[in-house]
Structure formats: structure tokens, C-alpha cells
Design a protein around this motif. Structure first.
Motif, mmCIF file in Angstrom:
data_model
loop_
_atom_site.group_PDB
_atom_site.id
_atom_site.type_symbol
_atom_site.label_atom_id
_atom_site.label_comp_id
_atom_site.label_asym_id
_atom_site.label_seq_id
_atom_site.Cartn_x
_atom_site.Cartn_y
_atom_site.Cartn_z
ATOM 1 N N ARG A 1 48.923 31.689 21.502
ATOM 2 C CA ARG A 1 49.761 32.544 20.849
ATOM 3 C C ARG A 1 49.393 33.844 20.466
ATOM 4 N NH1 ARG A 1 51.819 27.411 19.474
ATOM 5 N NH2 ARG A 1 50.647 27.462 17.471
ATOM 6 N N LEU A 2 48.227 33.658 19.608
ATOM 7 C CA LEU A 2 47.598 34.869 19.138
ATOM 8 C C LEU A 2 47.375 35.900 20.148
ATOM 9 C CD1 LEU A 2 44.987 33.345 16.439
ATOM 10 C CD2 LEU A 2 47.166 34.892 16.095
ATOM 11 N N ALA B 1 48.438 36.278 23.140
ATOM 12 C CA ALA B 1 49.818 36.887 23.911
ATOM 13 C C ALA B 1 50.727 37.571 23.048
ATOM 14 C CB ALA B 1 50.708 35.594 24.406
ATOM 15 N N GLN B 2 50.710 37.372 21.538
ATOM 16 C CA GLN B 2 51.483 38.226 20.670
ATOM 17 C C GLN B 2 50.849 39.218 20.008
ATOM 18 O OE1 GLN B 2 53.574 35.084 18.148
ATOM 19 N NE2 GLN B 2 53.960 33.812 20.057
ATOM 20 N N SER B 3 49.437 39.442 19.916
ATOM 21 C CA SER B 3 48.819 40.210 19.052
ATOM 22 C C SER B 3 48.830 41.492 19.750
ATOM 23 C CB SER B 3 47.199 39.800 19.361
ATOM 24 O OG SER B 3 46.469 41.027 18.874
ATOM 25 N N PRO B 4 49.335 42.443 18.587
ATOM 26 C CA PRO B 4 49.446 44.072 18.910
ATOM 27 C C PRO B 4 48.216 44.439 19.372
ATOM 28 C CG PRO B 4 49.455 43.765 16.562
ATOM 29 C CD PRO B 4 49.387 42.224 17.147
ATOM 30 N N ASN C 1 45.715 40.275 27.564
ATOM 31 C CA ASN C 1 46.857 39.984 26.906
ATOM 32 C C ASN C 1 47.739 41.197 27.193
ATOM 33 O OD1 ASN C 1 46.067 42.062 25.260
ATOM 34 N ND2 ASN C 1 46.527 40.809 23.267
ATOM 35 N N PRO C 2 49.254 40.840 26.820
ATOM 36 C CA PRO C 2 50.208 41.818 27.036
ATOM 37 C C PRO C 2 49.975 43.407 26.557
ATOM 38 C CG PRO C 2 51.042 39.850 26.638
ATOM 39 C CD PRO C 2 49.759 39.684 26.363
ATOM 40 N N ALA C 3 49.356 43.359 25.081
ATOM 41 C CA ALA C 3 49.091 44.488 24.563
ATOM 42 C C ALA C 3 48.051 45.361 25.346
ATOM 43 C CB ALA C 3 48.541 44.030 23.085
ATOM 44 N N ARG D 1 49.793 46.995 28.234
ATOM 45 C CA ARG D 1 50.628 48.240 27.783
ATOM 46 C C ARG D 1 49.608 49.332 27.439
ATOM 47 N NH1 ARG D 1 53.416 44.169 24.997
ATOM 48 N NH2 ARG D 1 52.171 44.488 23.162
#
Length: 689
Positions: free
Chosen positions: A138-139, A141-144, A160-162, A165
Motif C-alpha cells: 500500500r505504501l 502504491a499510494q506514496s506520492p 510505483n504509480p508516482a 507519473r
């Protein structure tokens, strides 16, 4: 760990999650007796193989109250009803009951015999690992913050997604690639070097700053802080590297802008010191042009409106009106054809309204051409030849800012970039405007002082004798030099006045103060002196009347030496009013300072003046001068007077040459006072007529 690398040809070393969980394995026969027992089972349950092999698992590992349930579950597995999984309390060798996570399944051998395989792990350990994995997932995946894991071969295995981007690439486009392959826009050499260092040493690198572009925003330069740390499994084996990336573009821009602001303030502070060091107009313009190259521009020119230099205030002109400039200064960072394209210093140039520099002064606003194109050159250059020179020099950016002081447009600061790689931008316009505003005040001050100097000199030269008549029995030579500084042009004067009986009055005076007022006062005293000389009064009486005249002038003080030479008697009478002593040079003797009663300066009042008589022979000389010839700020007056006497020790030097010698040796080129000098030599008496 890289998903993009080739499959290994040999088994990897042990280690990883299975070792962390310490999975235990045991095999039971169809009767529930233990037939196989792993070392991990001994570690987990405490029983050695010798203690459990051949014994019923239910009797060894299960508390009496749970035996029935266990046998029922065992029967279901052996009947082929499927595997069984769950948490079950197990009796440890030490007698404690511990929850264990079980996975049970039926096995069959070649002869059709049935067995049960049990795999177990400590439930608390397993729950902890599950929580850690879930939390980590979760960290990540959700970390900025951008996070990535790279294998030992430095190829991406997790993104990760950040970071997707940030880099403008999906996770799939990262996986299996190196940084060089995924992010070619960055300084990959520095990044890979940092990663290699971390892998080799194990020492983390934190907050490594980097600037560049990615596919996410290829047209904008961004900034990041990246950290790298090595990943190791529980056995200490290096399995790769993790990196975190934080976008700090906004902070970087703010810091850059703040640094630029500090540089601008420092530049303006330096400009205040280096521009306007004198009140000389041309030098001030050169200081401005020299200041902005090479750091700000490759070529700079300072052009002032000709009307401003001629004393006519610049008025608002229509946009269609031409403008006439006088080039005051040109500076270049290096030899370039662009210098030849500029107006030569001192020349006057008239530009039509379509020229950018004309638009700058008529509107009073900066003109910026950030990227100069071929069609812009005719509006920048003075003619076609100059346009060709600018093109040859590589002019790519142009900026003109008005020189405005006290609400009046004086001219323009013209800036060009040829070798400087960046174009002028809005920040440059602001900075150039601030520099121009400060320099314009200095230029305006120099302009007004120059005008005042010109007016004072004009008045003073008009009031001084243009060519004193050569008197009877005397040869006279004279010099006048104004002060170098504009505001210090003063009231020094000299005169040779015919008096009745072939006599001559010799006068040198100095009005305290400077500027037009001092020059005007000098004119009044000179006129009064000539009037009094016509009365053929004794020098002491002349000074007495001049003292009263000076008192009538507003807060005026002046010094004066007044001498009357009678050629028939070869005698001179002389008196001083607070003036430096004249020098007497007798033939065959060393020059000497005349010891005369000093007297008070004119304008003090109430102090008597005393005249002294001197007999003069043929060839004798008398030197009268003002303090500007001998006074300096770094030498005592006695030392300077001694130098004066030494310079006069050659009686054979002609009078004109003697004047030049004294001025050359004693006069400071940047002298802060006027100099009036008069030398008279006694000649054979030839009666007039």
C-alpha cells in the motif's frame, strides 16, 4: 530479480521469504504416523526426528482435547476431499501450546500408497510478514514519492504509480530496462555511477540533486532529489537496489529565483559603486557600458539624445518622429563584428521612428527581441552594412532600455547577445531597467555638472584678460587652468593693468568658493581692481578699498596680491591680502619667497594692509600665483613651495617655457582648484611713443 534478464543456468543461493518464514515440513502415512521430519520442523516444534518418526502425529503434536478434531480432518484429507489449511494449536516439546499456520494435502506414491504432507509456519511470524507485505504494497502504491526497485543488474523490477507519473512511463515500460534505456533525457552517467557506488559499498546516498527532462514533460526542465540504498535478503545477499525520487521543481525554482534576486541586488550594489565615480559624462557612460559586459551582454552601447546634451529638455515626441543620438560609449566582451556595427563614439546618428532604439526613447519603455530573426536586423542596425555585420556576429537576442532620470528620457542602453547562449528574458528586462535607472541619474548629474562647468568657464574666460598688454619695462607671461572637477571651477584671476606714468599694476587673486557664483564675484573684484588701479593709489590703499568692496558682496572672501612697478625708478611696491608670497628671482641669485606682511583676506574687514618697496634690476623676475599651483592633499605647503623654488632656479629659461614647466611639474591633472600664474621680467626701459 530482474524480470528483463536472461534465465539463470544454475540454481540461486538459498535465502529469501521462505527462509524468513522457516517453513516446516512433515509426511504422515495413512495411519497418521510420522514418516518424514524436516530440520525446520525440529526447529519449529522442538522434537528431533528420532523422537517423532514412527509415532502418531496426533499423540505427539496435538493436545488431548483436539485429537478428535484432528483425526476427523486427517481422514477428510486422506479420503481425497481436498487439502486443508488453517491455524491450529500445536503442542511444543516444552509443553506449550502454540498457534501454527498449516497447509495439508494428500500425496500418493507409485504403488498407490497414500500419505499426508503437512507444511507449517509460526502463525505470528506469518501474520507479521503478511502485514508487512500488505503495508509495503500500500505504501509503495499510494506514496506520492516515486519508488523503484532495481535488480543487481540495475534493471527495473518494480515501479510505483508516482514514479510512473514522474517519468512519463508505465510500469511495464520500465520493467526490464536500465535507467539509460528508460530515461535518456537525464544525466544517466551520474545516476548509474551513484547506483554502482551504492551496490558496491552498501552506503546509502541520500538527496542526490539532479535536473533534467523526462517523457512526462519533455519541454520543461524539472528538478528531483533521489536517494539510493542497497537491498539485502535475510542472509545478507545483495539482491538489488531501491531508489526514491521526490520532485522538488517548485522549491528549486523558488531557490533559483531567490538566488537570482540576490545576484541582482549584488549587481545593483556593485553598479552603485562602479558607475558614476566621477562627474565626467563620457566616463560615466563608459563605466555603464563596461559594467554590463560580459556577464550580462556581449556588446553594450550607451547613446544619449543630442538635444539633452545641448541643454534642451527632451519632450514627448510622436511615435512617428525620428530621434537624434550621440554615441557616448561602446563596450564588448571580446572582439566581434558587432562592435563595428555600433555607432562610433562621439558621432551623431539620426534614426527613423521604425528603429527599435527610437521606439525605446519615444515611448520611454524597454524594447525586447528575445529571438532575433533576419527581418529584425534592419530595425536594430543603423544601415544595411551594420545589419550584415550583426548577422555575421551571430546576434540572437536584443534589448534596449531607456535612460530616464527625474522623469526625463536621456537616451538608451543598447544590449546585444551574440555568444551568450541564453536569450534576454523578462527578468533581464527588469535588471537592465534597474541598472539603467541608476546609471541615468549619474549621467544626468554629469550632464548638469558639465553644463555648469561650461557656463562657469565661459563666464570666467570672458572676465579674464584675453591678452594683457605688454607694459613698459616689463615682459609678462601668464597661464590660467580651471579645476578638473566640474563643481570646483572657481574665481582665480590675474591682470596686468596700465597705470599713469608708464607704471604697471600686476594682480593675482583668488575668490573662495567655486562655480558660477565664484566666477561672477571674481568679475566684480577684477572690475573694481582695474578701476582703483586707474586712480594710481598705493597698493595698500587699493587693497583697503577692495576689502570694503568685498564686504559688500554676500559672504565673500578672497585673497589677493597687488604690485605696482615703476619702470623709471626700477622700483616695485607690493601688498598682499592673505595671499601666498610671490617669488623674486634676482639675476645671479637663488629664487626666494618674498617676506611680506601677509594681511587679512579681502572681506574680513578692519585689518590694515601694508605695502613694501622693492628695487628691481634688469632681468629680475617676479612670480605671482594662486594656491592651486602649489597646494595638494598629500604634501605640506612648505614642501611644495620648496619644489616651486627649485623649478625656478634656471633664470635662462624663457618666460613662456617657465610657465609650462611650472604647470607640468606642479599641476595635478585631476587638480581640485583653479590655477592663475603670472610671471613678469624687468626689461630695459623704452619710453612709450
Amino acid at each position: 530479480m530482474s524480470t528483463g534478464g536472461a534465465a539463470r543456468s544454475v540454481p540461486s543461493e538459498p535465502g529469501g521469504l521462505l527462509d524468513l518464514l522457516s517453513l516446516a515440513a512433515a509426511v504422515l502415512d495413512s495411519d497418521g504416523r510420522i514418516v518424514l521430519w524436516s530440520p525446520q520442523a525440529q526447529e519449529l516444534f522442538g522434537w528431533s526426528p528420532e523422537e517423532v518418526l514412527g509415532r502418531s502425529a496426533a499423540q505427539v503434536l496435538v493436545a488431548e482435547e483436539h485429537v478428535g478434531a484432528v483425526l476427523e480432518l486427517f481422514g477428510e484429507v486422506m479420503e481425497g476431499s481436498g487439502s486443508w489449511a488453517g491455524v491450529f494449536p500445536v503442542r511444543h516439546k516444552d509443553g506449550s501450546i502454540r498457534p501454527m499456520e498449516f497447509r495439508n494435502m494428500r500425496l500418493q506414491d507409485q504403488q498407490g500408497g497414500l500419505y499426508a504432507l503437512g507444511i507449517a509456519a509460526d502463525a505470528a511470524t506469518l501474520r507479521g510478514v503478511e502485514r508487512d507485505l500488505a503495508l509495503s504494497a500500500r505504501l509503495v502504491a499510494q506514496s506520492p514519492i516515486g519508488l523503484a526497485v532495481l535488480g543487481a543488474d540495475l534493471r527495473y523490477v518494480l515501479v510505483n504509480p508516482a514514479l510512473e507519473r514522474i517519468n512519463g512511463l508505465s510500469a511495464g515500460e520500465h520493467l526490464g530496462r536500465t535507467v539509460r534505456e528508460a530515461l535518456p533525457f537525464l544525466d544517466v552517467d551520474a545516476i548509474e555511477s551513484a547506483m554502482d557506488q551504492v551496490l558496491a559499498s552498501g552506503a546509502a546516498l541520500v538527496d542526490e540533486f539532479t535536473v533534467g527532462r523526462t517523457r512526462a514533460d519533455p519541454d520543461t526542465e524539472r528538478a528531483w532529489r533521489a536517494s539510493y540504498f542497497r537491498l539485502e535478503d535475510p542472509a545478507g545477499r545483495v539482491i538489488g537496489l531501491a531508489t526514491s525520487v521526490v520532485d522538488v521543481t517548485e522549491q528549486h525554482r523558488a531557490a533559483t529565483e531567490a538566488a537570482a534576486g540576490r545576484r541582482r541586488l549584488a549587481l545593483i550594489a556593485r553598479a552603485s559603486v562602479q558607475i558614476g565615480t566621477t562627474l565626467d559624462l563620457d566616463r560615466t557612460a563608459r563605466e555603464l557600458a563596461d559594467f554590463v559586459v560580459p556577464d550580462f551582454a556581449d556588446v553594450a552601447a550607451v547613446d544619449v539624445l543630442d538635444s539633452v546634451l545641448n541643454g534642451r529638455p527632451s519632450s514627448a515626441a510622436p511615435d512617428t518622429a525620428p530621434a537624434t543620438f550621440r554615441a557616448l560609449a561602446v563596450a564588448a566582451a571580446h572582439a566581434t563584428e558587432a562592435v563595428r556595427a555600433a555607432d562610433p563614439t562621439g558621432e551623431i546618428a539620426k534614426y527613423d521612428a521604425d528603429r527599435l532604439v527610437t521606439r525605446c526613447v519615444t515611448t520611454g519603455r524597454p524594447v525586447l527581441v528575445a529571438h532575433v530573426e533576419a527581418w529584425d536586423l534592419p530595425r536594430i542596425a543603423r544601415d544595411d552594412e551594420a545589419a550584415a555585420l550583426l548577422a555575421q556576429a551571430g546576434l540572437h537576442s536584443y534589448l534596449a532600455v531607456p535612460l530616464i532620470a527625474r522623469g526625463e528620457v536621456l537616451g538608451a542602453l543598447d544590449l546585444k547577445r551574440t555568444d551568450h547562449p541564453l536569450p534576454f528574458d523578462d527578468d533581464d528586462v527588469v535588471l537592465a531597467g534597474e541598472l539603467a535607472a541608476r546609471a541615468a541619474v549619474c549621467i544626468d548629474n554629469a550632464r548638469w555638472y558639465q553644463s555648469q562647468r561650461h557656463a562657469a568657464l565661459t563666464l570666467q574666460r570672458h572676465l579674464l584678460p584675453h591678452r594683457p598688454p605688454q607694459p613698459v619695462g616689463l615682459t609678462v607671461a601668464y597661464r590660467y587652468q580651471p579645476a578638473a572637477a566640474v563643481g570646483e571651477v572657481g574665481g582665480d584671476w590675474f591682470d596686468a593693468i596700465p597705470v599713469s606714468g608708464d607704471k604697471t599694476a600686476l594682480v593675482v587673486g583668488d575668490v573662495m568658493g567655486s562655480g558660477i557664483n565664484a566666477a561672477a564675484t571674481m568679475g566684480q573684484l577684477r572690475t573694481a581692481t582695474r578701476t582703483l588701479a586707474g586712480l594710481d593709489l598705493d597698493p595698500a590703499q587699493v587693497l583697503h578699498h577692495l576689502d570694503r568692496t568685498t564686504q559688500g558682496l554676500d559672504e565673500t572672501i578672497a585673497t589677493c596680491v597687488y604690485a605696482v612697478f615703476d619702470p623709471h625708478r626700477a622700483r616695485c611696491r607690493i601688498a598682499t591680502a592673505g595671499h601666498l608670497p610671490p617669488v623674486l628671482i634676482r639675476r645671479g641669485r637663488a629664487p626666494e619667497l618674498l617676506e611680506l606682511p601677509t594681511g587679512a583676506p579681502l572681506g574680513v574687514g578692519g585689518v590694515p594692509f601694508v605695502a613694501t618697496g622693492l628695487d628691481l634690476g634688469l632681468g629680475d623676475r617676479m612670480v605671482l600665483y594662486t594656491d592651486g599651483l602649489v597646494e595638494t592633499r598629500d604634501q605640506p605647503i612648505d614642501t611644495r613651495l620648496g619644489i616651486l623654488l627649485d623649478l625656478l632656479a634656471d633664470p635662462g629659461l624663457p618666460l613662456e617655457a617657465t610657465c609650462d614647466r611650472l604647470l607640468s611639474a606642479l599641476r595635478d591633472p585631476d587638480g581640485h582648484d583653479d590655477v592663475a600664474l603670472l610671471i613678469a621680467q624687468v626689461e630695459p626701459h623704452r619710453p612709450a611713443g
